[in-house]
Design an enzyme around this catalytic site. Structure first.
Site, PDB file in Angstrom:
ATOM      1  N   LYS A 213       0.840  -1.132  -0.090  1.00  0.00           N
ATOM      2  CA  LYS A 213      -0.024   0.161  -0.172  1.00  0.00           C
ATOM      3  C   LYS A 213       0.872   1.373   0.048  1.00  0.00           C
ATOM      4  CE  LYS A 213      -3.271   3.086   0.295  1.00  0.00           C
ATOM      5  NZ  LYS A 213      -4.296   2.912   1.481  1.00  0.00           N
ATOM      6  N   LEU A 259       0.144  11.636 -14.873  1.00  0.00           N
ATOM      7  CA  LEU A 259       1.187  12.707 -15.472  1.00  0.00           C
ATOM      8  C   LEU A 259       0.597  14.051 -15.820  1.00  0.00           C
ATOM      9  CD1 LEU A 259       3.213  10.461 -18.300  1.00  0.00           C
ATOM     10  CD2 LEU A 259       3.988  11.583 -16.084  1.00  0.00           C
ATOM     11  N   GLY A 262       0.031  19.994 -12.418  1.00  0.00           N
ATOM     12  CA  GLY A 262      -0.766  21.060 -11.759  1.00  0.00           C
ATOM     13  C   GLY A 262      -0.213  21.443 -10.617  1.00  0.00           C
ATOM     14  N   GLY A 266      -3.070  16.127  -2.969  1.00  0.00           N
ATOM     15  CA  GLY A 266      -3.373  16.213  -1.611  1.00  0.00           C
ATOM     16  C   GLY A 266      -4.362  15.077  -1.203  1.00  0.00           C
ATOM     17  N   CYS A 269      -4.909  10.363   1.607  1.00  0.00           N
ATOM     18  CA  CYS A 269      -3.894   9.174   1.390  1.00  0.00           C
ATOM     19  C   CYS A 269      -2.283   9.665   0.964  1.00  0.00           C
ATOM     20  CB  CYS A 269      -4.432   8.020   0.408  1.00  0.00           C
ATOM     21  SG  CYS A 269      -5.840   7.444   0.898  1.00  0.00           S
ATOM     22  N   LYS A 328      -9.798  17.279  -4.792  1.00  0.00           N
ATOM     23  CA  LYS A 328      -9.607  16.736  -6.052  1.00  0.00           C
ATOM     24  C   LYS A 328     -11.360  16.723  -6.418  1.00  0.00           C
ATOM     25  CE  LYS A 328     -10.128  12.285  -6.755  1.00  0.00           C
ATOM     26  NZ  LYS A 328      -9.845  10.944  -6.777  1.00  0.00           N
ATOM     27  N   ARG A 335      -9.033  17.605   2.986  1.00  0.00           N
ATOM     28  CA  ARG A 335      -7.587  17.298   3.793  1.00  0.00           C
ATOM     29  C   ARG A 335      -6.438  17.237   2.498  1.00  0.00           C
ATOM     30  NH1 ARG A 335      -9.260  11.504   6.199  1.00  0.00           N
ATOM     31  NH2 ARG A 335     -10.768  11.366   4.384  1.00  0.00           N
TER      32      ARG A 335
END
EC number: 1.1.1.22
Length: 430
Positions: A213, A259, A262, A266, A269, A328, A335
């Site tokens: 992970k 790829l 930007g 964040g 994870c 996102k 977070r």
């Protein structure tokens, strides 16, 4: 099968709902009575596309929630899906996991027969065997490897597509140390293997599963930071970074995923997991220089955005709209959102900040209660001197006449989603 899940956060709720969808009977155990009540009423406690429908469909049937650990006694396996937040040094805080292991051990002391305990939370290598298992042994009076087993099943869920990611995974990683544990894990995941599009099933040791992970997320985070570093170099030479990155993504050894240069990464994870594996490596005397460099590049990206704004004017006293507050699109999670350091920098520079996001405004208001928020992007742009795009929500790509209501019409695009147009002083971050 009869399954229990301790923890009803982002991972635990998704796991419970999806296991129910696979035909298992699932009980969620959580100390938060409000969350338990919400789940039993058929409402998911988090915002995640597709999750509400599954919770509503199976609540009161194959999915139920409780605060009573004794409900675990009637189940075959328990998944621990609890938060492992970062300590100040980046290492993970295991207090929630330890408390759950103690409570689970006390419960298993009353059970006759075998039980499997599976770590679903993201934990550093050796945690399951050297922290979780001994606490269960002490509290239950049972011996690991005999009356119960421990295992590891890491999650690879992306916020905004978690249900889809679970039900159609690239891989299923099963970590265990005994044939009995592997057999039960195989039985639990058999319906998923049959339904999904031929996922790879990886059977490995527990600490290898724990490390997979971290390695997975560290690689992806580093790939994004390398793409951003290359894009920053492109910017200095007047090179279109997107054309460069699109071309190198055609190389089968590189691939096109992750790829998109930007503002950086964040969420819950990547920042936590990279910090944790860096701290874990340092605890063993190894300095992970490449991973630290990936973090450093990511931390600098929002500040580069402010530099581009300051090339045009001093932000002090100016009205600046920040479009996008979640880390996102598709989630209300803020977070480690790249909008946070951006807003901090703008406030430090004396700007008046107005924020807008389709779903994350309430969460960001808790972080920045004193800035202005609007209910539409158009309202945020009205009379703004500049607009900084921090999250690539689709609606920002559709903005057009709304920019006419700005004063100076400066747009700095951190996600390269706004279409260039006449009348805009537009510049992308990379």
């Amino acid at each position: 099968m009869e399954l229990s899940i301790v923890g009803s956060g982002y991972v635990g709720t998704t796991l419970a709902a999806c296991f129910a969808d696979l035909g298992h009977d699932v009980v969620n155990v959580d100390i938060d009575e409000d969350i338990v009540e919400s789940l039993n009423a058929g409402a998911a406690p988090i915002h995640e596309p597709g999750l509400d429908e599954l919770v509503e469909r199976y609540a009161g049937d194959r999915l139920r929630a409780t605060t009573d650990y004794d409900e675990i006694l009637d189940t075959d396996a328990t998944f621990l899906a609890l938060p492992t937040p970062s300590n100040e040094d980046g290492s993970i805080d295991l207090r929630a996991m330890q408390a759950a292991a103690d409570a689970l051990g006390e419960t298993l002391s009353k059970k006759d027969g075998y039980h499997l305990v599976v770590t679903k939370s993201t934990v550093t290598p050796t945690t399951t065997e050297e922290v979780i298992a001994p606490r269960i042994e002490e509290a239950s009076g049972k011996t690991v490897g005999e009356e119960f087993d421990v295992g590891m099943n890491p999650e690879f869920l992306r916020e905004g597509t978690a249900v889809e990611d679970f039900l159609d995974p690239d891989k299923i990683v099963l970590g265990a140390n005994t044939d009995r544990a592997f057999d039960l894990l195989d039985e639990i995941f058999a319906p998923l293997v049959e339904r999904a599009d031929d996922p790879a099933v990886v059977r490995t040791g527990i600490r290898e599963a724990e490390m997979i992970k971290y390695a997975n997320n560290a690689f992806l985070a580093s790939k994004i930071s390398l793409a951003n570093d290359l894009a920053n170099i492109c910017k200095e030479f007047g090179v279109d970074s997107y054309e460069v990155l699109e071309a190198i993504g055609l190389d089968s050894r590189i691939g096109s995923s992750f790829l998109a240069a930007g503002l950086g990464w964040g969420g819950s994870c990547f920042p936590k997991d990279t910090a944790a594996i860096i701290a874990a490596a340092r605890s063993r005397g190894y300095e992970p220089r490449l991973l630290q460099a990936a973090v450093d590049v990511n931390d600098q990206q929002p500040l580069r955005m402010l530099d581009l704004l300051e090339d045009r004017f001093d932000p002090a006293g100016k009205r600046v709209a920040v479009l996008g507050l979640s880390f996102k699109p598709g989630t209300d999670d803020i977070r480690e959102s790249r909008a946070i350091p951006l807003i901090d920098a703008l406030l430090d520079a004396g700007a008046t900040v107005v924020g807008y996001d389709p779903v994350a405004t309430d969460n960001m208001r808790e972080k920045f209660p004193d800035i202005e928020y609007t209910s539409t992007a158009a309202a945020a742009l009205e009379d703004a001197d500049a607009a900084l795009v921090a999250t690539d929500w689709d609606e920002f790509a559709a903005l057009d006449d709304e920019f006419d209501e700005m004063r100076e019409r400066v747009v700095i695009d951190g996600r390269r989603i706004v279409t260039r147009r006449d009348g805009l002083d537009y510049e992308s971050l990379v």
